[in-house]
Design a protein around this motif. Structure first.
Motif, PDB file in Angstrom:
ATOM      1  N   TYR A  49       0.820  -1.158   0.280  1.00  0.00           N
ATOM      2  CA  TYR A  49      -0.192  -0.111  -0.148  1.00  0.00           C
ATOM      3  C   TYR A  49       0.915   1.314  -0.062  1.00  0.00           C
ATOM      4  CZ  TYR A  49      -3.354  -3.470   0.881  1.00  0.00           C
ATOM      5  OH  TYR A  49      -4.245  -4.635   0.776  1.00  0.00           O
ATOM      6  N   CYS A  50       2.158   1.227   0.170  1.00  0.00           N
ATOM      7  CA  CYS A  50       3.189   2.292  -0.161  1.00  0.00           C
ATOM      8  C   CYS A  50       4.186   2.300  -1.340  1.00  0.00           C
ATOM      9  CB  CYS A  50       4.156   2.244   0.915  1.00  0.00           C
ATOM     10  SG  CYS A  50       3.303   2.538   2.924  1.00  0.00           S
ATOM     11  N   LYS A  51       4.132   1.265  -1.876  1.00  0.00           N
ATOM     12  CA  LYS A  51       4.894   1.189  -3.203  1.00  0.00           C
ATOM     13  C   LYS A  51       4.312   1.934  -4.349  1.00  0.00           C
ATOM     14  CE  LYS A  51       7.058  -2.329  -6.381  1.00  0.00           C
ATOM     15  NZ  LYS A  51       7.206  -3.674  -6.633  1.00  0.00           N
ATOM     16  N   ASN A  52       5.023   2.469  -5.003  1.00  0.00           N
ATOM     17  CA  ASN A  52       4.811   3.461  -6.240  1.00  0.00           C
ATOM     18  C   ASN A  52       3.693   4.397  -5.635  1.00  0.00           C
ATOM     19  OD1 ASN A  52       6.545   1.946  -7.884  1.00  0.00           O
ATOM     20  ND2 ASN A  52       4.937   0.437  -8.313  1.00  0.00           N
ATOM     21  N   ARG A  53       4.026   4.977  -4.505  1.00  0.00           N
ATOM     22  CA  ARG A  53       2.812   6.498  -4.148  1.00  0.00           C
ATOM     23  C   ARG A  53       3.904   7.221  -3.684  1.00  0.00           C
ATOM     24  NH1 ARG A  53      -2.797   4.047  -2.417  1.00  0.00           N
ATOM     25  NH2 ARG A  53      -2.674   1.874  -2.924  1.00  0.00           N
ATOM     26  N   TYR A  54       3.375   8.413  -3.387  1.00  0.00           N
ATOM     27  CA  TYR A  54       4.068   9.556  -2.750  1.00  0.00           C
ATOM     28  C   TYR A  54       4.034   9.163  -1.213  1.00  0.00           C
ATOM     29  CZ  TYR A  54       3.617  11.081  -7.363  1.00  0.00           C
ATOM     30  OH  TYR A  54       3.638  11.446  -8.844  1.00  0.00           O
ATOM     31  N   LEU A  55       4.964   9.280  -0.455  1.00  0.00           N
ATOM     32  CA  LEU A  55       4.832   8.818   0.865  1.00  0.00           C
ATOM     33  C   LEU A  55       5.160  10.039   1.812  1.00  0.00           C
ATOM     34  CD1 LEU A  55       4.721   6.229   2.771  1.00  0.00           C
ATOM     35  CD2 LEU A  55       7.388   6.363   3.108  1.00  0.00           C
ATOM     36  N   THR A  56       4.344  10.240   2.791  1.00  0.00           N
ATOM     37  CA  THR A  56       4.607  11.118   3.969  1.00  0.00           C
ATOM     38  C   THR A  56       4.703  10.040   5.043  1.00  0.00           C
ATOM     39  OG1 THR A  56       3.240  12.933   2.985  1.00  0.00           O
ATOM     40  CG2 THR A  56       3.683  12.880   5.283  1.00  0.00           C
ATOM     41  N   THR A  57       5.962  10.471   5.884  1.00  0.00           N
ATOM     42  CA  THR A  57       6.372   9.844   7.064  1.00  0.00           C
ATOM     43  C   THR A  57       6.141  10.792   8.180  1.00  0.00           C
ATOM     44  OG1 THR A  57       8.647  10.227   6.815  1.00  0.00           O
ATOM     45  CG2 THR A  57       7.885   8.175   6.089  1.00  0.00           C
ATOM     46  N   ILE A  58       5.898  10.037   9.538  1.00  0.00           N
ATOM     47  CA  ILE A  58       5.909  10.821  10.589  1.00  0.00           C
ATOM     48  C   ILE A  58       7.385  10.396  11.650  1.00  0.00           C
ATOM     49  CG2 ILE A  58       4.791  11.767  12.736  1.00  0.00           C
ATOM     50  CD1 ILE A  58       2.288  11.126  11.253  1.00  0.00           C
ATOM     51  N   ARG A  59       8.111  11.239  11.709  1.00  0.00           N
ATOM     52  CA  ARG A  59       9.239  10.866  12.583  1.00  0.00           C
ATOM     53  C   ARG A  59       9.141  11.348  13.987  1.00  0.00           C
ATOM     54  NH1 ARG A  59      14.396  12.622   8.892  1.00  0.00           N
ATOM     55  NH2 ARG A  59      15.419  11.833  10.709  1.00  0.00           N
ATOM     56  N   TYR A  60       9.522  10.202  14.924  1.00  0.00           N
ATOM     57  CA  TYR A  60       9.647  10.484  16.238  1.00  0.00           C
ATOM     58  C   TYR A  60      11.028  10.216  16.671  1.00  0.00           C
ATOM     59  CZ  TYR A  60       4.752  10.824  16.404  1.00  0.00           C
ATOM     60  OH  TYR A  60       3.268  11.112  16.363  1.00  0.00           O
ATOM     61  N   PRO A  61      12.044  11.119  16.887  1.00  0.00           N
ATOM     62  CA  PRO A  61      13.322  10.880  16.730  1.00  0.00           C
ATOM     63  C   PRO A  61      13.799  10.405  18.232  1.00  0.00           C
ATOM     64  CG  PRO A  61      13.191  12.989  15.831  1.00  0.00           C
ATOM     65  CD  PRO A  61      11.787  12.432  16.187  1.00  0.00           C
ATOM     66  N   LEU A 103      13.459  -0.086   6.170  1.00  0.00           N
ATOM     67  CA  LEU A 103      14.236  -0.222   7.358  1.00  0.00           C
ATOM     68  C   LEU A 103      15.216   0.928   7.579  1.00  0.00           C
ATOM     69  CD1 LEU A 103      15.407  -3.955   7.420  1.00  0.00           C
ATOM     70  CD2 LEU A 103      13.552  -2.771   8.444  1.00  0.00           C
ATOM     71  N   TRP A 104      15.595   1.421   6.454  1.00  0.00           N
ATOM     72  CA  TRP A 104      16.340   2.860   6.280  1.00  0.00           C
ATOM     73  C   TRP A 104      15.297   3.929   6.879  1.00  0.00           C
ATOM     74  CZ3 TRP A 104      15.429   7.563   3.052  1.00  0.00           C
ATOM     75  CH2 TRP A 104      16.363   8.378   3.109  1.00  0.00           C
ATOM     76  N   LEU A 105      14.042   4.161   6.562  1.00  0.00           N
ATOM     77  CA  LEU A 105      13.188   4.894   7.171  1.00  0.00           C
ATOM     78  C   LEU A 105      13.162   4.674   8.605  1.00  0.00           C
ATOM     79  CD1 LEU A 105      10.715   5.288   4.457  1.00  0.00           C
ATOM     80  CD2 LEU A 105      12.319   7.041   5.109  1.00  0.00           C
ATOM     81  N   GLY A 106      13.000   3.360   9.007  1.00  0.00           N
ATOM     82  CA  GLY A 106      12.624   2.938  10.357  1.00  0.00           C
ATOM     83  C   GLY A 106      13.973   3.424  11.253  1.00  0.00           C
ATOM     84  N   ASN A 107      14.889   3.333  10.796  1.00  0.00           N
ATOM     85  CA  ASN A 107      16.432   3.613  11.322  1.00  0.00           C
ATOM     86  C   ASN A 107      16.484   5.305  11.609  1.00  0.00           C
ATOM     87  OD1 ASN A 107      18.910   3.289  12.308  1.00  0.00           O
ATOM     88  ND2 ASN A 107      19.729   4.643  10.622  1.00  0.00           N
ATOM     89  N   LEU A 108      15.609   5.845  10.915  1.00  0.00           N
ATOM     90  CA  LEU A 108      15.515   7.330  11.017  1.00  0.00           C
ATOM     91  C   LEU A 108      14.320   7.555  11.916  1.00  0.00           C
ATOM     92  CD1 LEU A 108      15.950   8.520   7.470  1.00  0.00           C
ATOM     93  CD2 LEU A 108      17.636   8.736   9.485  1.00  0.00           C
ATOM     94  N   ALA A 109      13.845   6.581  12.578  1.00  0.00           N
ATOM     95  CA  ALA A 109      12.661   6.765  13.506  1.00  0.00           C
ATOM     96  C   ALA A 109      11.370   7.275  12.945  1.00  0.00           C
ATOM     97  CB  ALA A 109      13.049   7.628  14.699  1.00  0.00           C
ATOM     98  N   CYS A 110      11.047   6.837  11.695  1.00  0.00           N
ATOM     99  CA  CYS A 110       9.845   7.140  10.947  1.00  0.00           C
ATOM    100  C   CYS A 110       8.805   5.974  11.652  1.00  0.00           C
ATOM    101  CB  CYS A 110       9.920   6.930   9.424  1.00  0.00           C
ATOM    102  SG  CYS A 110      10.992   7.981   8.607  1.00  0.00           S
TER     103      CYS A 110
END
Length: 295
Positions: A49-61, A103-110
């Motif tokens: 549901y995220c592939k080939n879409r414009y993604l917004t994430t919410i980050r919690y450092p 996982l790259w995004l997960g590491n950034l606390a997305c």
């Protein structure tokens, strides 16, 4: 700030990701390293549901209770070569199309993933979503309200899938044949919403301003639009107990259901048992509804 030598290398799909602060708590019972493991488990479902879409994430450092959280639309920099992007209205969005990127995004606390309703470089909606938003935190009538909408859709011969938002509300997902415009679906949403408000005036509202809703449950048909987003199916949410936005069977929609029932600690077992419930509903034809509205 951690130096490169403080980071732990992780090889994913042939790509190296340097994991910083792997033992940082993101939720009370979930460290970053645990979170990344959970993301691997839900990746086959979330990426759909995220592939080939414009993604917004919410980050919690600093984890889910971090008041310095922020929405990220532009792709974080520097970005690895394997992270694909797509530009829309001068914003360079992430295309979340791989486990490595996840996982790259997960590491950034997305901690949350909110994709567009349409695919990259396309204008037609990928599905139709109606957002049900209670005006109070704990709304005992919420599931009854969701059932009312499901029954109406069934009467209209439209199959749908309810899903917890992972926060306080519920969304109803209608898989559709990809030929309807956002404008057509907005008119359909308005028709359904106004009918429900008329039939259940003490339960529903389409008043956009929360301060004017009282205790009525808001049917948000306006959110489904190009450039807007909602929490993806299977995204974690930055709430207590790490809830996950989870599709449901209609028979599971009952008063004692709570979004916290489905979370990062138990979602893997549910997915093994149920699979992706949205994929089990064939894309719906809406011609009959749209013809009725236009007459």
């Amino acid at each position: 700030m951690s130096s490169v030598t403080d980071k732990v290398p992780l090889i994913v799909e042939g790509h190296e990701i340097l994991i910083s602060n792997p033992n940082k708590p993101l939720w009370p019972k979930i460290k970053k390293v645990d979170y990344l493991q959970k993301l691997v488990q839900i990746a086959p479902y979330l990426l759909r549901y995220c592939k080939n879409r414009y993604l917004t994430t919410i980050r919690y450092p600093h984890g889910y209770g971090d008041k310095t959280y922020f929405y990220q639309k532009n792709c974080p920099e520097p970005r690895p070569s394997f992270v694909k992007t797509a530009k829309l209205h001068e914003i360079n969005y992430v295309n979340l199309d791989s486990v490595a990127t996840l996982l790259w995004l997960g590491n950034l606390a997305c901690l949350e993933f909110h994709p567009s309703f349409h695919y990259i470089d396309q204008s037609f909606p990928a599905e139709w979503v109606i957002d049900i938003d209670p005006s109070v935190e704990n709304e005992p009538r919420l599931m009854d309200a969701v059932l009312c909408i499901g029954e109406l859709l069934e009467t209209l011969h439209i199959q749908s899938v309810p899903k917890t938002s992972g926060a306080t509300g519920v969304q109803i997902v209608i898989p559709i044949i990809q030929k309807y415009s956002f404008d057509q679906l907005r008119k359909a949403g308005q028709f359904i919403s106004e009918y429900l408000v008329h039939k259940y005036p003490n339960l529903f509202t389409i008043e956009r301003l929360k301060k004017n809703r009282g205790h009525l449950i808001y049917i948000d048909y306006l959110q489904h639009w190009q450039g807007k987003t909602l929490a993806a199916p299977y995204t974690p949410r930055a709430r207590e107990l790490a809830p996950v936005s989870t599709p449901l069977h209609w028979h599971e929609v009952k008063k004692d259901l709570h979004p916290k029932d489905f979370n990062l600690l138990n979602i893997e077992e549910r997915l093994k048992q149920e699979g992706d419930l949205i994929q089990k509903v064939k894309p719906q034809q809406l011609d009959h509804l749209l013809e009725h509205i236009s007459n």
